[in-house]
Design a protein around this motif. Sequence first.
Motif, short mmCIF file in Angstrom:
data_model
loop_
_atom_site.label_atom_id
_atom_site.label_comp_id
_atom_site.label_asym_id
_atom_site.label_seq_id
_atom_site.Cartn_x
_atom_site.Cartn_y
_atom_site.Cartn_z
N UNK A 1 28.14 41.50 -18.79
CA UNK A 1 28.07 41.18 -17.37
C UNK A 1 26.84 41.77 -16.67
N UNK A 2 26.52 43.03 -16.96
CA UNK A 2 25.35 43.64 -16.32
C UNK A 2 24.07 42.92 -16.75
N UNK A 3 23.99 42.55 -18.03
CA UNK A 3 22.83 41.80 -18.51
C UNK A 3 22.75 40.41 -17.90
N UNK A 4 23.90 39.81 -17.67
CA UNK A 4 23.97 38.50 -17.03
C UNK A 4 23.37 38.58 -15.62
N UNK A 5 23.74 39.63 -14.90
CA UNK A 5 23.21 39.82 -13.54
C UNK A 5 21.71 40.04 -13.58
N UNK A 6 21.24 40.86 -14.52
CA UNK A 6 19.80 41.13 -14.60
C UNK A 6 19.02 39.85 -14.89
N UNK A 7 19.50 39.05 -15.83
CA UNK A 7 18.80 37.80 -16.17
C UNK A 7 18.82 36.83 -15.00
N UNK A 8 19.94 36.75 -14.30
CA UNK A 8 20.03 35.85 -13.14
C UNK A 8 19.04 36.27 -12.05
N UNK A 9 18.92 37.58 -11.84
CA UNK A 9 17.97 38.08 -10.84
C UNK A 9 16.54 37.79 -11.27
N UNK A 10 16.25 38.03 -12.54
CA UNK A 10 14.88 37.82 -13.02
C UNK A 10 14.48 36.36 -12.91
N UNK A 11 15.42 35.46 -13.16
CA UNK A 11 15.11 34.04 -13.10
C UNK A 11 15.45 33.41 -11.76
N UNK B 1 19.76 34.78 -26.20
CA UNK B 1 20.77 35.81 -25.99
C UNK B 1 22.01 35.20 -25.35
N UNK B 2 23.20 35.81 -25.52
CA UNK B 2 24.41 35.29 -24.88
C UNK B 2 24.27 35.21 -23.36
N UNK B 3 23.51 36.16 -22.78
CA UNK B 3 23.34 36.16 -21.32
C UNK B 3 22.52 34.95 -20.87
N UNK B 4 21.41 34.68 -21.57
CA UNK B 4 20.59 33.52 -21.23
C UNK B 4 21.36 32.23 -21.46
N UNK B 5 22.10 32.16 -22.58
CA UNK B 5 22.87 30.95 -22.87
C UNK B 5 23.92 30.71 -21.80
N UNK B 6 24.58 31.78 -21.34
CA UNK B 6 25.58 31.63 -20.28
C UNK B 6 24.97 31.15 -18.99
N UNK B 7 23.80 31.68 -18.63
CA UNK B 7 23.14 31.26 -17.39
C UNK B 7 22.70 29.80 -17.48
N UNK C 1 23.96 27.05 -14.79
CA UNK C 1 23.03 26.31 -13.93
C UNK C 1 23.11 24.82 -14.24
N UNK C 2 23.15 24.46 -15.52
CA UNK C 2 23.25 23.05 -15.89
C UNK C 2 24.50 22.39 -15.33
N UNK C 3 25.64 23.09 -15.38
CA UNK C 3 26.88 22.52 -14.86
C UNK C 3 26.79 22.26 -13.36
N UNK C 4 26.22 23.19 -12.60
CA UNK C 4 26.13 23.01 -11.15
C UNK C 4 25.17 21.88 -10.81
N UNK C 5 24.04 21.81 -11.50
CA UNK C 5 23.08 20.74 -11.22
C UNK C 5 23.68 19.37 -11.54
N UNK C 6 24.55 19.31 -12.56
CA UNK C 6 25.19 18.04 -12.93
C UNK C 6 26.48 17.80 -12.15
N UNK D 1 32.37 30.07 -20.30
CA UNK D 1 31.02 30.23 -19.79
C UNK D 1 30.45 31.63 -20.05
N UNK D 2 31.28 32.66 -19.87
CA UNK D 2 30.82 34.04 -19.95
C UNK D 2 31.08 34.68 -21.31
N UNK D 3 31.56 33.92 -22.26
CA UNK D 3 31.95 34.49 -23.55
C UNK D 3 30.76 35.15 -24.25
N UNK D 4 30.97 36.39 -24.67
CA UNK D 4 29.95 37.12 -25.42
C UNK D 4 28.84 37.71 -24.60
N UNK D 5 28.80 37.44 -23.30
CA UNK D 5 27.70 37.93 -22.47
C UNK D 5 28.07 39.27 -21.84
#
Length: 367
Positions: A33-43, A4-10, A14-19, A27-31
């Motif tokens: 925002x509410x779904x992005x927050x839900x996925x970030x919380x779940x993970x 999903x665009x939300x998972x791909x954005x996350x 995360x990869x950019x910060x770790x590197x 980064x947020x294209x196509x995602x």
Amino acid sequence: MNRSPEVQGILRAVGAILRREVPPADLLSGADPAGLLREAERHQVEGLLWEAVARGGLEGRLPRPVRDALLLRYHRNGLRNAWIREFLEDVVADLQRRGVEVMLLKGSVLAFGVYDRPEHRGLGDVDLLVREEDFRGLRAALEALGYRTALPALETRDLPRFAQCVRQIRFAARRGPPVEVHFRLLNLGLPPPVEPAWDTAVPFRLGTIEARIPSPERFLLHLCLHAQQHAFALLRLFADLSIWSRQGIVETGRFVALARCHHLATASWLAARLSRELLGAQAGHDEMRSALRPSFPKRALAERFWKTSAAERLTIRLGSMETELPRAFLLGEAPWPQKLAFLRQVAFPPRQRSEERRVGKECRSRW
């Protein structure tokens, strides 16, 4: 990979910060925002997602409720971790005065010694490794702080078996983070007679005190097992694996030998493979995966059992730990005699000390 665009954005965030890279502008294209927050919380990666948003100057592209929620979780991680760090310093110092040796595990090591900022890695409970003969001293120190546990009265020798075959040993208090006590670093199946991690433990600076943690190779194996015991379901588990590996302190040959010795070669291979697929290559991962690569039948069974295609899409839903922990062992590489012995212990768990059972029966008969 159909993510999903939300998972791909996350994943990109995360990869950019770790590197330690600047997150891309799209980064947020196509995602959503509410779904992005839900996925970030779940993970459990809200802190890393906010860091990416802020570092990339993308705050204005999020609706205010989502932006405020992410910022709140970021600062809440920082405040809670500061509180846990102070708690840990006090507890470890007290234990050292009592002559009780402990090792820090999992999140506290990562949040305070590996991630760039404590806000990046939220903490739930505190994990401590202790020898069973020192458990009484640890319990006294925690009870002096108001902690309590539902652990039945057991013989000292039965503590590791109870913790791995019956239920995890936890302490809780009205004021203080939950504390989970481990007697073996790899809580998988029946516990070995002694814990070898004490022989190779290394120092770890925690504020004003010096604590101890497992060796880099044993800690990585511990993280691989932890990912398997959580069904490879959470992105935070792979972020932990990735950032520990990126330090370049793990000796690959030693790690591979440990993984094989503890029947965790396939689990470690799968953890390394999924970590690379989700967050990119890390130091030594390709060499490690090549050395641990199982035979085709084992590989096919592992991918089927652990639903790797769903893990790569981050769509696995985590079950209860009461079922995930034994499942990880029973689906693993341990010999069947060990699995049957483990099932016997699950069916016939350690009992309370005979004298305390007798006193309990007398009290009940009087009532």
